[in-house]
Design a protein around this motif. Structure first.
Motif, PDB file in Angstrom:
ATOM      1  N   ASP A  78     -26.816   8.935  82.767  1.00 45.86           N
ATOM      2  CA  ASP A  78     -27.484   8.776  84.045  1.00 45.86           C
ATOM      3  C   ASP A  78     -27.114   9.861  85.064  1.00 45.86           C
ATOM      4  O   ASP A  78     -27.429   9.756  86.250  1.00 45.86           O
ATOM      5  CB  ASP A  78     -27.188   7.387  84.626  1.00 45.86           C
ATOM      6  CG  ASP A  78     -25.694   7.097  84.661  1.00 45.86           C
ATOM      7  OD1 ASP A  78     -24.902   8.034  84.486  1.00 45.86           O
ATOM      8  OD2 ASP A  78     -25.338   5.903  84.830  1.00 45.86           O
ATOM      9  N   ARG A  85     -18.409   9.800  87.156  1.00 47.72           N
ATOM     10  CA  ARG A  85     -17.646   8.564  87.050  1.00 47.72           C
ATOM     11  C   ARG A  85     -16.220   8.855  86.602  1.00 47.72           C
ATOM     12  O   ARG A  85     -15.937   9.859  85.946  1.00 47.72           O
ATOM     13  CB  ARG A  85     -18.282   7.594  86.042  1.00 47.72           C
ATOM     14  CG  ARG A  85     -19.507   6.879  86.536  1.00 47.72           C
ATOM     15  CD  ARG A  85     -19.946   5.834  85.515  1.00 47.72           C
ATOM     16  NE  ARG A  85     -20.977   4.963  86.037  1.00 47.72           N
ATOM     17  CZ  ARG A  85     -22.276   5.221  86.032  1.00 47.72           C
ATOM     18  NH1 ARG A  85     -22.684   6.372  85.501  1.00 47.72           N
ATOM     19  NH2 ARG A  85     -23.125   4.369  86.528  1.00 47.72           N
ATOM     20  N   ASN A 114     -18.485   4.670  89.281  1.00 48.14           N
ATOM     21  CA  ASN A 114     -19.149   5.765  89.996  1.00 48.14           C
ATOM     22  C   ASN A 114     -18.367   6.114  91.271  1.00 48.14           C
ATOM     23  O   ASN A 114     -18.075   5.239  92.084  1.00 48.14           O
ATOM     24  CB  ASN A 114     -20.576   5.331  90.342  1.00 48.14           C
ATOM     25  CG  ASN A 114     -21.370   6.445  90.996  1.00 48.14           C
ATOM     26  OD1 ASN A 114     -20.888   7.559  91.146  1.00 48.14           O
ATOM     27  ND2 ASN A 114     -22.600   6.122  91.374  1.00 48.14           N
ATOM     28  N   ARG A 138     -19.963  -7.287  84.808  1.00 39.89           N
ATOM     29  CA  ARG A 138     -19.952  -6.320  85.917  1.00 39.89           C
ATOM     30  C   ARG A 138     -20.041  -7.037  87.257  1.00 39.89           C
ATOM     31  O   ARG A 138     -20.832  -7.952  87.433  1.00 39.89           O
ATOM     32  CB  ARG A 138     -21.129  -5.358  85.795  1.00 39.89           C
ATOM     33  CG  ARG A 138     -21.047  -4.460  84.573  1.00 39.89           C
ATOM     34  CD  ARG A 138     -21.977  -3.273  84.737  1.00 39.89           C
ATOM     35  NE  ARG A 138     -23.348  -3.658  85.050  1.00 39.89           N
ATOM     36  CZ  ARG A 138     -24.229  -2.856  85.652  1.00 39.89           C
ATOM     37  NH1 ARG A 138     -23.883  -1.632  85.996  1.00 39.89           N
ATOM     38  NH2 ARG A 138     -25.459  -3.278  85.901  1.00 39.89           N
ATOM     39  N   ASN A 197     -28.640   1.094  81.558  1.00 34.82           N
ATOM     40  CA  ASN A 197     -29.413   2.071  80.769  1.00 34.82           C
ATOM     41  C   ASN A 197     -29.240   1.865  79.265  1.00 34.82           C
ATOM     42  O   ASN A 197     -29.043   2.804  78.506  1.00 34.82           O
ATOM     43  CB  ASN A 197     -28.999   3.505  81.145  1.00 34.82           C
ATOM     44  CG  ASN A 197     -29.041   3.779  82.623  1.00 34.82           C
ATOM     45  OD1 ASN A 197     -28.006   3.915  83.260  1.00 34.82           O
ATOM     46  ND2 ASN A 197     -30.241   3.850  83.191  1.00 34.82           N
ATOM     47  N   THR A 229     -19.464   0.594  77.912  1.00 30.34           N
ATOM     48  CA  THR A 229     -20.090   1.156  76.713  1.00 30.34           C
ATOM     49  C   THR A 229     -19.237   0.831  75.484  1.00 30.34           C
ATOM     50  O   THR A 229     -18.001   0.934  75.533  1.00 30.34           O
ATOM     51  CB  THR A 229     -20.242   2.677  76.822  1.00 30.34           C
ATOM     52  OG1 THR A 229     -20.870   3.003  78.050  1.00 30.34           O
ATOM     53  CG2 THR A 229     -21.051   3.230  75.652  1.00 30.34           C
ATOM     54  N   SER A 283     -21.743  11.635  83.696  1.00 30.22           N
ATOM     55  CA  SER A 283     -22.302  10.969  82.514  1.00 30.22           C
ATOM     56  C   SER A 283     -23.582  11.662  82.079  1.00 30.22           C
ATOM     57  O   SER A 283     -24.434  12.006  82.919  1.00 30.22           O
ATOM     58  CB  SER A 283     -22.595   9.495  82.805  1.00 30.22           C
ATOM     59  OG  SER A 283     -23.313   8.926  81.740  1.00 30.22           O
ATOM     60  N   ARG A 343     -24.622  -0.344  75.843  1.00 29.99           N
ATOM     61  CA  ARG A 343     -24.193   0.183  77.142  1.00 29.99           C
ATOM     62  C   ARG A 343     -24.961  -0.501  78.251  1.00 29.99           C
ATOM     63  O   ARG A 343     -26.156  -0.777  78.127  1.00 29.99           O
ATOM     64  CB  ARG A 343     -24.457   1.697  77.237  1.00 29.99           C
ATOM     65  CG  ARG A 343     -23.939   2.343  78.517  1.00 29.99           C
ATOM     66  CD  ARG A 343     -24.402   3.782  78.614  1.00 29.99           C
ATOM     67  NE  ARG A 343     -23.742   4.506  79.671  1.00 29.99           N
ATOM     68  CZ  ARG A 343     -24.104   4.512  80.965  1.00 29.99           C
ATOM     69  NH1 ARG A 343     -25.172   3.793  81.338  1.00 29.99           N
ATOM     70  NH2 ARG A 343     -23.449   5.225  81.856  1.00 29.99           N
ATOM     71  N   SER A 372     -23.039  -2.607  90.578  1.00 35.44           N
ATOM     72  CA  SER A 372     -23.799  -1.642  89.791  1.00 35.44           C
ATOM     73  C   SER A 372     -23.066  -0.332  89.569  1.00 35.44           C
ATOM     74  O   SER A 372     -23.530   0.523  88.817  1.00 35.44           O
ATOM     75  CB  SER A 372     -25.143  -1.364  90.487  1.00 35.44           C
ATOM     76  OG  SER A 372     -24.911  -0.845  91.799  1.00 35.44           O
ATOM     77  N   SER A 398     -20.030   0.930  84.624  1.00 37.16           N
ATOM     78  CA  SER A 398     -20.731   1.090  83.343  1.00 37.16           C
ATOM     79  C   SER A 398     -19.767   0.687  82.214  1.00 37.16           C
ATOM     80  O   SER A 398     -18.578   1.007  82.266  1.00 37.16           O
ATOM     81  CB  SER A 398     -21.197   2.537  83.150  1.00 37.16           C
ATOM     82  OG  SER A 398     -20.091   3.397  82.929  1.00 37.16           O
TER      83      SER A 398
END
Length: 895
Positions: free
Chosen positions: A241, A245, A264, A186, A208, A194, A238, A205, A189, A192
């Protein structure tokens, strides 16, 4: 004015809103492209990691499959098999074996899983269905029963070679390995990443991870989209969280795994709402907007440009990452192509190849190895490499071999192996070591080629060059090599060495009488007996013909040589049984042995061989069947003997030979009726030499043939003269040497032709032979003696009573005369009794008797009284010349 301003404001707001919307759409497209690139990159990593673990599962499933039935169901065997591999795995995964009932058996780590049941786990239950034979199963994520780690599971079915279900081999994968990779991938931030199981549960993932692990996404928008297409993009909030996204997803081909990457867009939504509020407020405060719109728009546009620049930078970075990941993928593909090429070469190589692990367990072999060994790959995988050894090479050999491999990583040499049928074969082997990243041995690769036939050919050539083909003993060449080695050993140890020269007595008689086949049998048995007569450290060799040598090394006791020589004499004088059944023959020989010592008698090999030969010759001269040590005087005697033979060869041509005749008397009336021809040598330096001084050398050198022919012709000419003087029945006896019967150049037919040329009756010549010659010719059924009888020559048996001639032979060969050995004539009363018995026997057989060596009137009287027919000796006359014999016959004719 107001309307114009309103119109202008509205138009300005519309332009700004349109610009905001266009920028928003472009950003969403950029985020979508970014997530799609992430999906492809993460998919490549997951596929590679799964394939790597699956290769280990396949290897262990095959290793267990080829185990014998008993071992395949042995927990100890499974534990040994898996624990030996523990060092080859990292902490990301390990291997576990579960039996057919779902019970844990063993693991590649030190963890004890015995007593744990895994029958309820999906990765076990899946393999109870035979439809999953040969397929990889990926189980849903869960917490490990023993390790308590977050895991998901790869498993394969394990069967016996007959297809029976043995259990399941499982590789639990630590999910955190993917968390680390995702986190490091990444750039900010907002992203994400998964990994989702096909059953719906989250495997890994970021962010989180802890909250998301094993969370079920089956009822979410992800699986709604998957049901429509295997890859795509969607936008949703999502459930992990609660952030909105844009997600891109892709189902991995052939695997129940899904990669999902989201970005995001909260910031874009907030910015859009803010711009719309600003535009609305502008309608209320038109003037203020008109005054500050330019400034505000410029400022807003600048901020938007900065944000767009940020997104472009992020997009560029993501593209760079994708390029890098794709480059890694390209490198991986190149590596795969190289591995495929290596596998192709491995499978199609004409040389046998074998790969084993660091513990020496076979991992794979190529078809050429299977052809060489007779074992299939399945039969060999999991076995130790040393199990193929034949047992010819000792433990020390393998210790040196392994030490070389450990120290250098390389070994090349030859060793014996055994194929599936139990046949031994010799291979040339090259072993190379493959090391891991830490420099530890990881694999051993062996290249083998069968050199059995090549080695056999080389050994055959070497044996033919160094060993006697008949007896298998070292030949002359190898003997010289051993002799030099033993001399060097003596120089180091200061312990003397003996060279023993063995010559067989009467071997040529066996060869000539019983045939060369029996002679070869005799030589083989002689070699065996000689080898039994010496120590295991001594060397027995055959120089050729009937000559053998023995090297007795490192003598600590001089008596060892004597004991060895006595044993050889004993073995050689023991009768030899040749052949079997009706073809069985018995041969009687003996041996004459010469012994020389090193370094006492000589300093070099040639000198020692000559010394031993001279000592052997002295033993023969002393009567044979004995041994004799070398003495310096023998060298002088040998030189004299060689000189004598050389001079003897010229004696006939230089007319140095003389012939004398000893009269043979008819004891009934005292008349000379016959004479024995005796040869003498008028040596230019030594004077007149008797036969005893040179006949032995003449026989051993072969000169006797020429001398015998000369004597026969001289005797024939002389008897022709004597018969012309008025004694037509006069006869002369000629001694025929045993050597003359052996020699192929001695043609008795030429003698008969010569008699015909002289017009001389063959009965005028009496051929004198010995008992030993008669025995030899009888055993061989030779025509030589019988030929003289058929030509009407008379035969006389010389020195009768000194040998072992049987009465049957006397009748068989039609012997005309027996000459009693002079020893019996000189033995007094006892000897005379033997003479009487011989005379009586001979007369019964119709054979006349000649007594040799009559020297006194008493001997003559006793022999006459016993009925002896003829006699010769110094009482009547010593040997005289032909002229003197003629005078005596003339004188006798006038009486």
């Amino acid at each position: 004015m107001i309307t114009g301003l309103l119109l202008m404001a509205t138009l300005a707001i519309a332009v700004v809103v349109s610009q905001f919307h266009t920028s928003y759409v472009e950003r969403e497209l950029s985020v979508q492209s970014q997530t799609e690139h992430y999906v492809k990159a993460m998919e490549a990593h997951v596929i590679y990691s799964i394939q790597s673990v699956d290769l280990s599962l396949i290897g262990f499933a095959n290793a267990i499959k080829v185990l014998p039935a008993k071992q395949s169901r042995s927990p100890e065997t499974m534990a040994d098999l898996l624990s030996s591999r523990g060092s080859s795995f990292d902490s990301d995964y390990w291997i576990t074996f579960i039996d057919a009932k779902g019970n844990g058996v063993a693991t590649s780590t030190a963890t004890n899983i015995v007593g744990n049941s895994y029958a309820d786990r999906d990765y076990f239950k899946a393999h109870l269905d035979e439809a999953n034979k040969g397929k990889l199963f990926i189980g849903e994520p869960s917490i490990g029963k023993v390790s308590k780690k977050k895991l998901f599971f790869l498993s394969r079915r394990v069967e016996t070679a007959k297809g029976e279900f043995l259990g399941v081999v499982v590789a639990p994968l630590n999910v955190e390995r993917y968390v680390k990779v995702f986190e490091n991938s990444r750039f900010n931030s907002d992203i994400s990443i998964t990994l989702v199981h096909g059953g719906g549960k989250i495997i890994a993932r970021v962010p989180n991870f802890q909250e998301a692990f094993a969370r079920d996404l089956g009822a979410t928008a992800l699986f709604d989209n998957i049901r429509r297409a295997s890859s795509g993009t969607y936008k949703v909030v999502s459930i992990i969280d609660n952030l909105s996204r844009i997600f891109s997803y892709r189902m991995i081909d052939g695997l129940p795994l899904i990669i999902v990457v989201g970005s995001n867009d909260t910031e874009s939504t907030r910015l859009q709402q803010q711009n719309y509020l600003t535009a609305g407020a502008g309608l209320a405060v038109l003037l203020l907007l008109m005054l500050g719109a330019g400034h505000f728009s410029l400022r807003t546009y600048t901020r938007q440009e900065e944000r767009e620049q940020r997104y472009r930078t992020l997009y560029t970075a993501s593209r760079e990452m994708e390029v890098q990941l794709l480059a890694n993928e390209e490198e991986r593909r190149k590596n795969e192509e190289s591995m495929k090429l290596a596998a192709l070469l491995f499978q199609n190589s004409g040389d046998a190849m074998m790969v084993s692990d660091a513990d020496g367990k076979i991992l794979t072999v190529n078809p050429a190895f299977s052809i060489l060994s007779g074992y299939t790959e399945k039969e060999l995988v999991g076995h130790r490499t040393y199990e193929l050894a034949s047992g010819r090479d000792d433990q020390e050999f393998f210790t040196r071999m392994f030490d070389c491999i450990i120290n250098t990583g390389y070994w090349k040499g030859e060793l014996w192996q055994q194929n599936k049928d139990g046949e031994e074969y010799l291979v040339s082997m090259l072993v190379n070591t493959v090391y891991d990243e830490q420099g530890n041995p990881f694999r051993y690769v062996a290249l083998l080629s069968d050199i059995t036939k090549k080695k056999e050919s080389e050994d055959l050539i070497w044996r033919q060059a160094n060993f006697d083909a008949l007896t298998g003993l070292p030949n002359r060449r190898m003997f010289h090599e051993h002799l030099r080695q033993e001399m060097k050993k003596t120089d180091r140890s200061h312990l003397p060495m003996a060279l023993v020269f063995v010559d067989l007595d009467h071997f040529k008689e066996v060869n000539d009488t019983l045939g060369h086949d029996k002679g070869d049998m005799l030589l083989k048995e002689v070699a065996t007996r000689l080898s039994r007569s010496v120590r295991s450290t001594d060397t027995v060799a055959r120089l050729g013909g009937d000559e053998f040598t023995v090297i007795i090394s490192e003598l600590r006791n001089a008596g060892d040589v004597v004991r060895t020589a006595q044993e050889i004499l004993k073995q050689m004088s023991t009768p030899f049984q040749l052949g079997d059944g009706v073809d069985k023959q018995v041969a009687h020989i003996s041996s004459s042995i010469g012994i020389t010592l090193y370094p006492e008698d000589g300093k070099d090999a040639e000198c020692l061989i000559k010394n031993a030969d001279q000592a052997m010759y002295a033993a023969k001269q002393q009567g044979r069947n004995r041994f004799n040590y070398f003495a310096p005087f023998m060298q002088e005697a040998s030189r004299e003997r060689m000189t004598l033979v050389s001079e003897l060869r010229e004696a006939v041509e230089r007319e140095q030979l003389r012939i004398l005749f000893q009269p043979i008397i008819d004891l009934s009336n005292g008349a000379i009726v016959k004479a024995e021809a005796l040869v003498r040598w008028q040596h230019p330096v030594r004077g007149l030499m008797n036969p005893a001084e040179f006949i032995g050398s003449a026989e051993s050198s072969g000169v006797i043939v020429g001398i015998g022919d000369w004597v026969f012709r001289q005797a024939a000419r002389e008897v022709r003269k004597l018969q012309a003087l008025g004694t037509p029945t006069f006869r002369i006896s000629v001694n025929k040497s045993t050597w003359q019967f052996r020699d192929c150049d001695s043609n008795y037919q030429q003698w008969l032709d010569f008699l015909q040329e002289l017009e001389l009756n063959p009965r005028s010549i009496i051929i004198e032979v010995t008992e030993s010659l008669l025995l030899e010719t009888a055993n061989a059924n030779s025509d030589h003696v019988l030929a003289f009888q058929h030509a009407h020559m008379q035969l006389s048996l010389d020195d009768f009573g000194s040998g072992h001639c049987s009465v049957a032979f006397l009748k068989r060969f039609g012997i005309d005369y027996i000459k009693i050995d002079p020893a019996f004539v000189h033995q007094g009363a006892d000897g005379m009794l033997i003479c009487e018995a011989i005379i009586a026997m001979a007369h019964k057989l119709g054979i006349k008797v000649i007594a040799e060596g009559i020297e006194t009137p008493q001997q003559l009287s006793a022999l006459t009284a016993a009925g002896c027919d003829l006699g010769q000796g110094y009482l009547f006359s010593k040997p005289i010349s032909g002229e003197e014999l003629e005078k005596q016959l003339q004188k006798q004719a006038h009486l």
